[in-house]
Design an enzyme around this catalytic site. Sequence first.
Site, PDB file in Angstrom:
ATOM      1  N   ASP A  36     -15.313  -5.775  -1.216  1.00 48.97           N
ATOM      2  CA  ASP A  36     -15.080  -5.688   0.222  1.00 48.97           C
ATOM      3  C   ASP A  36     -16.386  -6.005   0.927  1.00 48.97           C
ATOM      4  O   ASP A  36     -17.379  -5.304   0.731  1.00 48.97           O
ATOM      5  CB  ASP A  36     -14.607  -4.279   0.599  1.00 48.97           C
TER       6      ASP A  36
ATOM      7  N   ASP B  34       0.870  -1.175   0.000  1.00 46.55           N
ATOM      8  CA  ASP B  34       0.000   0.000   0.000  1.00 46.55           C
ATOM      9  C   ASP B  34       0.907   1.225   0.000  1.00 46.55           C
ATOM     10  O   ASP B  34       1.813   1.334   0.841  1.00 46.55           O
ATOM     11  CB  ASP B  34      -0.894   0.017   1.241  1.00 46.55           C
TER      12      ASP B  34
END
Length: 246
Positions: A129, A7
């Site tokens: 998600d 990330d």
Amino acid sequence: MIIPAFDLINGRTVRLYQGDYSNQKNYNVNLFNSLEVYKSKGIEIVHLVDLDGAKNSANRQIELLKKIVSHTTVPVQVGGGIRTTKDISTLLDLGVKRVVIGSSIVSNKKQVKQWLNFYGPDAIVLALDVHVDSSNKKEISIDGWQKKTNFILEEIIEYFLSSGLKHVLCTDISRDGTLLGPNFKLYKEICSNFKNINFQASGGVASLQDIIFLKKTGVKSIIIGRSLLEKKFTIEEAVKCWQRES
């Protein structure tokens, strides 16, 4: 396969806890060295999340991504705020292997179908998600998990099957970045229900045992971020563990 994850904020490798930008941890890693090491250990693709781009598409780390693609030989899939045809074309033109689409799956379903048809199912990963409630209802969350929707995981996958959907990255958001272990029940169910989809499991992988159990659910790939960054195990151990279960 094992897919290492990074990330990225302003070129730095970070991890957000539960998607919270105010709760980030920085890691002192050389991204380029790591990518070459991973390639030498047999890694076939790396998952990159542009957290600057996710927050504001005007701040996408294009120069960094360009450098990564041109300086390393390991293929990458990139996610983070990809919402327009221009976003996708820009990344694919850079040499990114796959783009990861998130919130648009819900907010712009027809457009996502067109992207699957135009770019082909190998270039697109749908990132779903999910929040699994006590009755096993798998609700989709969007916008960095801040917003629950009324969409159910299975319905979304069904909708895109006719466009040749192939790659789905599924995260149980209660597990991501927690090292609490994956939701094995979730992955076993969806792999059983959608046998032609290549599922990428993400969230909570804390041990080699987790890799063994995830492989048995039927997922095609496991995305691992924090565990590798914090040296819970090595990339060699993870790859061997996956191959041993094949």
